[in-house]
Write an enzyme that holds these catalytic residues in place. Structure first.
Site, PDB file in Angstrom:
ATOM      1  CG  ASP A   1      34.568  57.172  39.251  1.00 40.74           C
ATOM      2  OD1 ASP A   1      35.274  56.753  38.321  1.00 40.74           O
ATOM      3  OD2 ASP A   1      34.821  56.958  40.452  1.00 40.74           O
ATOM      4  CG  HIS A   2      37.546  59.719  37.761  1.00 42.38           C
ATOM      5  ND1 HIS A   2      38.678  58.944  37.704  1.00 42.38           N
ATOM      6  CD2 HIS A   2      37.127  59.649  39.043  1.00 42.38           C
ATOM      7  CE1 HIS A   2      38.938  58.437  38.881  1.00 42.38           C
ATOM      8  NE2 HIS A   2      38.004  58.840  39.722  1.00 42.38           N
TER       9      HIS A   2
ATOM     10  CG  ASP B   1      36.376  53.842  41.529  1.00 44.44           C
ATOM     11  OD1 ASP B   1      36.599  54.968  41.051  1.00 44.44           O
ATOM     12  OD2 ASP B   1      36.525  53.578  42.728  1.00 44.44           O
ATOM     13  CG  ASP B   2      39.939  55.342  39.514  1.00 45.72           C
ATOM     14  OD1 ASP B   2      39.027  56.141  39.749  1.00 45.72           O
ATOM     15  OD2 ASP B   2      40.906  55.170  40.266  1.00 45.72           O
TER      16      ASP B   2
ATOM     17  CB  CYS C   1      36.462  58.948  43.569  1.00 42.38           C
ATOM     18  SG  CYS C   1      37.696  57.896  42.774  1.00 42.38           S
TER      19      CYS C   1
END
Length: 884
Positions: A316-317, A51-52, A87
């Protein structure tokens, strides 16, 4: 030693019997082995999501185990991107294989795990397809930001999902429909370790009970998302982490970029210290993920499933920490938020291979279906990347026309929802690209009607080049012919330091007697006031006097060659004469809107007590600042302090303005019925009800729609009021209209290293940060073109500007921009991989991998090399009918 004939006979007979028996048993054993392989021919699939996690800020540099297992042992995709750097939208695209405009999850709140998502899109994720064909599916970790744990999403046999957003301690899991709360004990509750242990146990049990059924597992980590709480054994690592300090770090403000980038200034020292600690804590949380990946590979090796398992690692990014002055966050259309790590390891994947083709988060679902041997639904926008993993077959060395592998080179980036119209009926203000004044003048002067020296009939304006080589618009005055070579505006210069030679001559202009006589006759006819004629000047004037540093300077506007300007003594007569002359001077310049011209009086603006801005847009300071280093340094320090004080004052004024908006008193309602007119109002209400019962059907429908709209607006207003009251109860003053801000204090991080420098406020995004972009990477181009909902445009060429520091939209040909706009509009409405995969340069018509953009993409490639300055007034509306 002698061997008896009987013994020899028995040996030969036994060998023959063994050969016969073995020949009769071989087909049966071979048949059994083939059947067992066929039952287990489909591989296991493990998808690991962080995540991130960024790529541009060096987060992978500390994950040595992951890089050894995934990068050296598998394939590394160097150009992996997400289509939406947020997200919930990005995770929804991973599950469905669709762009945001096709699954309608625009933000982390809008339609994120909503009833419409659950009814329309959740039943069509890749987990549903694999579960229906015999895969044992399991999910562990963070699902969607607004998932509340009230249900188990379809397609998952084993479900351990995090309720709401990322946390490492004090969170709640939904374990197969039952809520499970966790506390602050590392050995029992640390989120990364909990989902790693659960996934390993599930895989072992599945292979023990169902040895021939493949497994699909998704392990979705919270790291390195906030609150960035690391495991205790990693809390002292990376004390000098500085990977986040890139060339774009604290590069602010950016007046050539969209609104939030213009609003954001350079970070303060407390912000910069926060970014250093934040980078350190993010890297510490990733060390637990690094151990998790290593443990999963050890488990695969122990169970003998390593060679029959595809492992995919991605995020996710991306993320930014201090880039362009933004303290932290995502949601920007730049590479630091779009690029993600992407590794694949499995059967037939060449170890250590590097694949430069573009891969997206929407490619995950089609790839997983392809690995499982299933057909890819036509409504998925992504494509399977399996054919990129296949090693290229050696071709015939005598064959020279070998076709290259065809793959996409352009994709769509979209973020945010469409802006709602304001209640007063006016939409949000359109933002146009900033163009300097001299550039706008240059564009206007390209028109033929301004290029002649007041010779055309009815010509009112002409373009004249000044002494600095810049074009200016001057008004044609009467029948006087103005020559472009002689009509130049001269810049004001100082005393001794403006030139190296002295000239004591004084060329003061005096009107001829005939001119004075003609002027007196004209004034006597057309005016009734009495003037002192000896101070009058005719238009156009030829000289003017300007005061600077206590002295008067003569400016001759007609001479061809500039001469030194000598000071003269200030007297009452000179004041009166110069005042009359100053009223007659009119320097005509182009207006700020780029389309109109106005007249301004030649004047100087006093900025500080020692510096001025002159009428020709040049800065002039006192002589001592150019000669004394100490004076220069003191005055510069004074200016810096003034700027800082004004910035603080602006911030305070904004806070006061927000406070006044929240504390607005209720206005008096003069139309409210009194107690004595209540009965009359009731009677009128009955009359109105009877009247509305006979409305035209069209009016009834319109009235119903209007009532629903009013109810919607009222609910929005109440929700906004509740948010404001909640902030006020918490004492949160970090909120500005239209901005997304956060407050950081000493209590935010519960694990070391702690933050002890006090609280601060920072804004990371804005409500109008809605955009659609084209990202293209091929052998010749590496560009980003964006259209914002405010009407703003951005264009970056990463071949020459890899960190996207400068917006070069003004350097791109208008026809190229129109072609990019057409392609962007088609991608914004595409559905399915055939429409959402543009054809690459040189692709043949009719190829099955092609899309619907053949003609204008070929034109686009022909147009790109032609770069010149734009020849239109405003970049806010390039094409007819475009509304952003």
């Amino acid at each position: 030693m002698k061997v008896s004939p009987l013994t020899l006979f028995l040996v030969v007979l036994s060998n023959e019997l063994i050969d016969v028996l073995s020949s009769s048993l071989k087909p049966q054993r071979f048949k059994g082995r083939v059947q067992r392989d066929r039952r287990n021919i489909r591989p296991n699939i493990i998808l690991i999501i962080t995540d991130d996690q960024d790529v541009e800020l060096g987060s992978l540099q500390v994950m040595n185990k992951t890089r050894r297992l995934m990068e050296q042992g598998g394939a590394h995709f160097t150009n992996a991107f997400v289509t939406t750097p947020m997200c919930c939208p990005s995770r929804s695209s991973m599950l469905t294989g669709k762009y945001v405009h096709n699954h309608n999850t625009y933000t982390n709140n809008e339609n994120c795990s909503s009833p419409s998502w659950q009814a329309m899109h959740e039943p069509r994720t890749f987990a549903v397809y694999l579960n229906n064909t015999g895969y044992r599916t399991a999910f562990f970790g963070k699902y969607l930001n607004e998932y509340n744990g009230s249900y188990i999403p379809p397609g998952w046999r084993e479900w351990v999902g995090l309720i709401k957003n990322s946390r490492f301690y004090n969170y709640t899991l939904s374990r197969n429909g039952f809520k499970e709360k966790h506390g602050f004990d590392y050995s029992k509750d640390y989120f990364t370790d909990v989902i790693t242990n659960d996934s390993i146990n599930y895989f072992r049990i599945s292979k023990k009970i169902y040895p021939h059924r493949p497994v699909l597992m998704v392990i979705s980590h919270a790291a390195p998302h906030g609150p960035e709480d690391s495991a205790p054994q990693f809390s002292e690592l990376f004390p000098n982490a500085s990977q986040h300090i890139t060339p774009s770090y604290n590069y602010a403000p950016n007046m050539d970029k969209h609104w939030i980038m213009q609003f954001t200034g350079a970070m303060r020292p407390i912000h910069m210290e926060f970014t250093n600690i934040l980078q350190r804590k993010r890297l510490q949380t990733l060390m637990s993920v690094d151990d998790s990946v290593d443990r999963i590979f050890q488990m695969l090796a122990e169970t003998g499933e390593l060679d029959n398992t595809y492992v995919i690692y991605t995020a996710d990014h991306g993320y930014h920490i201090g880039q362009f002055g933004l303290v932290k966050g995502k949601s920007m259309p730049y590479d630091f938020d779009l690029r993600v790590p992407f590794f694949v390891r499995g059967p037939n994947v060449e170890p250590g291979s590097i694949i430069p083709q573009l891969v997206l988060n929407i490619d995950l679902a089609p790839t997983i279906l392809d690995i499982a041997g299933l057909d890819i639904p036509a409504d998925m926008d992504g494509k399977s990347i399996l054919k990129l993993l296949e090693p290229e077959k050696p071709g015939n060395r005598f064959r020279s026309n070998k076709r290259a592998r065809i793959w996409r080179d352009t994709f769509l980036i979209e973020r945010g929802k469409l802006l709602r119209k304001k209640e007063d009926g006016t939409g949000d203000a359109q933002q146009t690209n900033y163009l300097p004044k001299y550039e706008r003048v240059k564009e206007v002067c390209q028109q033929a009607k301004y290029q002649t020296a007041c010779e055309q009939p009815g010509q009112k304006w002409q373009c004249v080049e000044d002494s600095a080589g810049r074009l200016r618009l001057h008004k044609c005055k009467g029948t006087t012919k103005v020559h472009a070579g002689s009509k130049k505006s001269k810049s004001l210069r100082g005393q001794a330091y403006a030139s190296n030679h002295c000239d004591c001559s004084s060329n003061s202009y005096r009107m001829r007697q005939s001119e004075r006589r003609n002027q007196r006759q004209f004034l006597n006819i057309h005016t009734t006031h009495k003037f002192k004629h000896r101070f009058l000047r005719t238009r156009p004037i030829r000289s003017v006097s300007v005061e600077l540093e206590g002295e008067i300077y003569d400016i001759d506007l007609e001479i061809a060659d500039p001469e030194p300007l000598m000071p003269q003594n200030i007297t009452m007569g000179s004041y009166q004469e110069d005042a009359a002359a100053g009223e007659a001077v009119e320097s005509v310049m182009i207006g700020e809107d780029g389309s109109k011209a106005g007249e301004s009086v030649l004047d100087s603006v006093k900025v500080t007590h020692k510096c001025y801005i002159l009428a020709n847009e040049t800065v002039h300071c006192e002589k001592e600042l150019y000669q004394s280093a100490r004076a220069w340094k003191d005055h510069k320090s004074y200016i810096d302090k003034e700027i800082e004080a004004l910035q603080d004052k602006i911030k305070n004024l904004r806070e006061v303005r927000g406070h006044l908006k929240r504390k607005k008193p209720e206005e008096c309602d003069c139309n409210r019925k009194s107690y004595f007119s209540r009965d009359k109002g009731m009677r009128n209400q009955g009359k109105l009800k009877n009247k509305n019962s006979h409305l035209h059907p069209f009016r009834e429908v319109a009235q119903e729609v209007d009532n629903k709209l009013q109810l919607f607006k009222e609910n929005r207003r109440k929700k906004k009021d509740r948010k404001i009251k909640k902030r006020m109860r918490k004492g949160d003053s970090c909120s500005l209209p239209g901005l997304t801000c956060f407050t950081h204090n000493n209590e935010h991080w519960q694990t070391p290293p702690y933050w002890n420098l006090g609280s601060f406020c920072a804004c990371t995004s804005s409500n109008n940060n809605t955009y659609w972009c084209l990202r293209t990477i091929n052998e010749t181009h590496n560009i980003l073109f964006c259209e914002f909902a405010t009407g703003f445009l951005e264009y970056f060429d990463m071949n020459s500007d890899p960190y996207q520091l400068t917006n070069t939209i003004h350097m791109v040909d208008r026809e190229v921009l129109n072609q990019l706009h057409i392609q962007l509009m088609e991608l914004r409405s595409c559905q399915g991989h055939k429409q959402c995969t543009p054809r690459t340069k040189g692709a043949e018509t009719g190829n099955k991998d092609g899309g619907s953009f053949d003609q204008h993409r070929l034109q686009q490639h022909r147009k790109w090399p032609k770069l010149r300055r734009l020849s239109f007034k405003s970049l806010g509306q390039l094409w007819d009918g475009w509304e952003g």
